[in-house]
Design an enzyme around this catalytic site. Structure first.
Site, PDB file in Angstrom:
ATOM      1  N   HIS A  21       0.843  -1.199   0.000  1.00  0.00           N
ATOM      2  CA  HIS A  21       0.000   0.000   0.000  1.00  0.00           C
ATOM      3  C   HIS A  21       0.884   1.257   0.000  1.00  0.00           C
ATOM      4  CE1 HIS A  21      -3.931  -2.050   1.167  1.00  0.00           C
ATOM      5  NE2 HIS A  21      -3.030  -3.019   1.092  1.00  0.00           N
ATOM      6  N   ASP A 117      -6.399   5.551   1.255  1.00  0.00           N
ATOM      7  CA  ASP A 117      -6.440   4.134   0.918  1.00  0.00           C
ATOM      8  C   ASP A 117      -7.887   3.654   1.093  1.00  0.00           C
ATOM      9  OD1 ASP A 117      -6.126   1.320   0.965  1.00  0.00           O
ATOM     10  OD2 ASP A 117      -4.071   1.537   1.695  1.00  0.00           O
ATOM     11  N   THR A 140      -5.516  -0.202  -3.908  1.00  0.00           N
ATOM     12  CA  THR A 140      -4.213  -0.800  -4.216  1.00  0.00           C
ATOM     13  C   THR A 140      -4.349  -2.173  -4.870  1.00  0.00           C
ATOM     14  OG1 THR A 140      -4.115  -1.774  -2.024  1.00  0.00           O
ATOM     15  CG2 THR A 140      -3.086   0.379  -2.286  1.00  0.00           C
ATOM     16  N   HIS A 375       3.161 -14.794  -5.427  1.00  0.00           N
ATOM     17  CA  HIS A 375       1.847 -14.948  -4.762  1.00  0.00           C
ATOM     18  C   HIS A 375       0.787 -14.082  -5.453  1.00  0.00           C
ATOM     19  CE1 HIS A 375       3.129 -11.078  -3.402  1.00  0.00           C
ATOM     20  NE2 HIS A 375       2.165 -10.939  -2.519  1.00  0.00           N
ATOM     21  N   SER A 380       3.314  -6.927  -7.201  1.00  0.00           N
ATOM     22  CA  SER A 380       4.206  -7.900  -7.843  1.00  0.00           C
ATOM     23  C   SER A 380       3.692  -8.249  -9.237  1.00  0.00           C
ATOM     24  CB  SER A 380       4.304  -9.168  -6.991  1.00  0.00           C
ATOM     25  OG  SER A 380       4.930  -8.873  -5.770  1.00  0.00           O
ATOM     26  N   GLU A 383       4.300  -5.367 -11.587  1.00  0.00           N
ATOM     27  CA  GLU A 383       5.747  -5.191 -11.820  1.00  0.00           C
ATOM     28  C   GLU A 383       6.256  -6.251 -12.814  1.00  0.00           C
ATOM     29  OE1 GLU A 383       6.342  -3.342  -7.335  1.00  0.00           O
ATOM     30  OE2 GLU A 383       7.211  -5.304  -7.759  1.00  0.00           O
ATOM     31  N   ASP A 399      -6.945 -10.344  -2.966  1.00  0.00           N
ATOM     32  CA  ASP A 399      -7.163 -10.259  -4.422  1.00  0.00           C
ATOM     33  C   ASP A 399      -6.295 -11.237  -5.215  1.00  0.00           C
ATOM     34  OD1 ASP A 399      -4.821  -8.838  -3.751  1.00  0.00           O
ATOM     35  OD2 ASP A 399      -5.011  -7.475  -5.455  1.00  0.00           O
ATOM     36  N   GLN A 400      -5.374 -11.936  -4.538  1.00  0.00           N
ATOM     37  CA  GLN A 400      -4.382 -12.738  -5.277  1.00  0.00           C
ATOM     38  C   GLN A 400      -5.017 -13.892  -6.062  1.00  0.00           C
ATOM     39  OE1 GLN A 400      -1.802 -13.589  -1.958  1.00  0.00           O
ATOM     40  NE2 GLN A 400      -1.620 -11.399  -1.508  1.00  0.00           N
TER      41      GLN A 400
HETATM   42  N1  UDP Z   1       9.159  -6.450  -2.756  1.00  0.00           N
HETATM   43  C1  UDP Z   1      10.476  -6.038  -2.760  1.00  0.00           C
HETATM   44  N2  UDP Z   1      11.431  -6.953  -2.445  1.00  0.00           N
HETATM   45  C2  UDP Z   1      11.152  -8.242  -2.136  1.00  0.00           C
HETATM   46  C3  UDP Z   1       9.804  -8.663  -2.145  1.00  0.00           C
HETATM   47  C4  UDP Z   1       8.823  -7.726  -2.466  1.00  0.00           C
HETATM   48  O1  UDP Z   1      10.773  -4.880  -3.032  1.00  0.00           O
HETATM   49  O2  UDP Z   1      12.093  -8.985  -1.834  1.00  0.00           O
HETATM   50  C5  UDP Z   1       8.116  -5.454  -3.070  1.00  0.00           C
HETATM   51  C6  UDP Z   1       7.501  -5.726  -4.418  1.00  0.00           C
HETATM   52  O3  UDP Z   1       8.274  -5.105  -5.422  1.00  0.00           O
HETATM   53  C7  UDP Z   1       6.112  -5.146  -4.266  1.00  0.00           C
HETATM   54  C8  UDP Z   1       5.834  -5.235  -2.761  1.00  0.00           C
HETATM   55  O4  UDP Z   1       7.073  -5.548  -2.137  1.00  0.00           O
HETATM   56  O5  UDP Z   1       6.100  -3.798  -4.672  1.00  0.00           O
HETATM   57  C9  UDP Z   1       4.858  -6.326  -2.388  1.00  0.00           C
HETATM   58  O6  UDP Z   1       3.578  -5.928  -2.727  1.00  0.00           O
HETATM   59  P1  UDP Z   1       2.522  -6.932  -3.328  1.00  0.00           P
HETATM   60  O7  UDP Z   1       1.289  -6.132  -3.606  1.00  0.00           O
HETATM   61  O8  UDP Z   1       3.075  -7.665  -4.463  1.00  0.00           O
HETATM   62  O9  UDP Z   1       2.279  -7.996  -2.199  1.00  0.00           O
HETATM   63  P2  UDP Z   1       1.995  -7.931  -0.611  1.00  0.00           P
HETATM   64  O10 UDP Z   1       3.314  -7.828   0.036  1.00  0.00           O
HETATM   65  O11 UDP Z   1       1.115  -6.740  -0.357  1.00  0.00           O
HETATM   66  O12 UDP Z   1       1.326  -9.227  -0.336  1.00  0.00           O
END
Ligand code: UDP
Length: 487
Positions: A21, A117, A140, A375, A380, A383, A399-400
């Site tokens: 977020h 948010d 988000t 996940h 992710s 990206e 949401d995954q």
């Molecule tokens: N991320 C990172 N390094 C890592 C793992 C994750 O920078 O080793 C970042 C990733 O680029 C993303 C965020 O952490 O921007 C994770 O957000 P996401 O929505 O994918 O998953 P959440 O952590 O909320 O389940």
């Protein structure tokens, strides 16, 4: 980008206290500051401290003179666990304790527009309506999941919910407008399930649905997505929600606008974890597209048995791998120190690297990366889309489950392991994505990456929408200025 005069608008950006977020909303904050809007980014003290330690955010105001930070306590005692299974606690605590603090900041700081948010939707709506500040929600999650949450009450009316049990999981959901016959029960958001995943935070479906419907009240909603990526859901959302801004992928958007604005703008990583950058040198020494990057984000927890299935699958696939194993990923009391079988130690030494946290956007852009086992958190996912990297999905919660369906069935840029974690399945999927069906997935991923980049370049949908969003914030801020006489 049109140069703008410094604006009289003062935007308060209020993200939920979680990595994903904060990450996307801080990207938005920088984009608005690049347009010379005054932006205050409101963090919990805990998140701010971590960003200060690991993300160099203190250098941001020098680069973005109209951006500043402010903090509030999250209401939890010092030393309280805020990671692993305790990750959602600050969220709930801020909802309970944060109202008067938010109210005070809105009034004292003469905020002209709140970008909250959506997870704080009810609280944000109540406060902004009380003090007369126009507001916008930022979601988000994927817009497809947002739309599914929105439609959930109608699924109960049409008897497509509830899910009755395991045997029901492949039943097709037929009545979500725009997404008819595309999702199975197992592809609905995790909160629709009768059972929870291991360690999954408890968030009742009712709460999620009512927060989603709160987004009908503010002046607009922002998504970190782009029109070509999620058109079926977005066209439906636009019928119900009067003003929608799709401005993503935000990390790429920020990068390209900052590069245009000045050659000296470095990117910042927005990480609340310490990055182990040694993995970049390791990646440099690997052949082209030979490595599978494995990460389950900042919140996923798993049992030791599950971790071992992944580990065996990766080692048995004989593929090189870079794996993020967070220190809090295995639940407490799960025997972290138990010995690891020799074949795993040897296989990892030969072809793998395990680290605590990486600069993910850089890793995904590295030429040695061939696929991403993820996940499917929305950051992710998007990206990976930008980097043109095919995915193997193991969704955990929220949401995954929807996002991994988008990956496998809508965009066809990978495989969905959903609900299975077995070493043979892991091995086979890795081989399919890295070898057997490599070209097919790479081609689809390349096409999507081109669309993603196009959307944030001049003339693209997200580029245009960001300019519209800035104008929109200026205009609703004028209303606030006029009615309080603060301009
Ligand atoms: N991320 C990172 N390094 C890592 C793992 C994750 O920078 O080793 C970042 C990733 O680029 C993303 C965020 O952490 O921007 C994770 O957000 P996401 O929505 O994918 O998953 P959440 O952590 O909320 O389940």
């Amino acid at each position: 980008m049109k140069p703008r005069q410094t604006s009289s608008a003062h935007v308060l950006i209020f993200p939920g206290p979680l990595q994903g977020h904060v990450n996307s909303m801080l990207n938005l904050a920088q984009l608005l500051a690049l347009h010379n809007l005054h932006v205050t980014f409101l963090n919990t003290q805990h998140i701010h401290n971590r960003l200060t330690r690991f993300a160099d955010i203190e250098s941001l105001p020098a680069r973005y003179p109209t951006l500043r930070f402010k903090t509030i306590p999250d209401g939890l005692p010092e030393g309280h666990s805020r990671s692993g299974e305790g990750s959602m606690e600050p969220f709930h605590s801020v909802k309970v304790h944060g109202k008067p603090l938010l109210r005070e900041i809105l009034v004292k700081e003469r905020v002209t527009c709140l970008v909250a948010d959506g997870f704080f939707g009810k609280m944000a709506n109540e406060m902004t309506e009380e003090v007369g500040v126009p507001s916008i929600h930022f979601r988000t999650i994927s817009s497809s999941c947002f739309w599914t949450y929105f439609w959930t009450p109608y699924l109960f009316e049409s008897n497509e919910l509830p899910i009755t049990g395991e045997e029901d999981m492949d039943r097709i959901i037929t009545t979500i407008p725009g997404m008819e016959n595309r999702l199975r029960c197992r592809d609905l958001p995790s909160f629709c399930r009768p059972t929870r995943a291991y360690g999954e935070p408890i968030i009742p479906l009712d709460t999620i649905v009512s927060e989603t419907h709160q987004t009908l009240r503010p002046r607009a909603v922002i998504f970190n997505t782009f029109d070509d990526l999620e058109d079926p859901a977005l066209s439906q959302i636009r019928r119900r929600f009067p003003t929608v801004f799709t401005v993503g992928p935000l990390h790429q958007h920020r990068e390209s606008r900052a590069a245009t604005a000045t050659n000296t703008m470095r990117s910042s990583n927005n990480s609340i974890w310490e990055e182990d950058t040694s993995c970049m040198a390791w990646l440099d020494s690997q052949p082209l597209r030979s490595v599978i990057y494995v990460s389950f984000g900042s919140l996923t927890t798993m049992s030791r048995d599950t971790l071992m299935e992944f580990w065996y699958g990766l080692v048995n696939s004989k593929t090189r791998f870079l794996w993020v194993v967070r220190s809090d990923m295995i639940a407490a009391g799960e025997g972290k120190d138990e010995s690891v079988p020799t074949e795993l130690v040897e296989g990892t030494k030969e072809r793998g690297l395990m680290v605590g946290w990486v600069p993910q956007v850089e890793v995904l852009a590295h030429k040695s990366i061939g696929a991403f086992m993820t996940h499917c958190g929305w950051n992710s996912t998007i990206e990976s889309v930008v980097a043109g990297v095919p995915m193997i999905c193991w969704p955990y919660f929220a949401d995954q489950q929807v996002n991994s369906r988008l990956v496998s069935e809508y965009w066809k840029v990978g495989l969905d392991m959903k609900d299975v974690c077995d070493r043979n399945v892991v091995e086979n999927m890795v081989n399919d994505v890295m070898i057997n069906r490599k070209e097919e997935f790479l081609q689809s991923a390349d096409k999507l990456a081109v669309l993603a980049r196009k959307s944030v370049n001049e003339g693209g949908s997200s580029y245009t929408n960001l300019d519209r969003l800035v104008d929109f914030i200026e205009s609703i801020s004028q209303e606030r200025c006029l009615c309080t006489g603060t301009s």
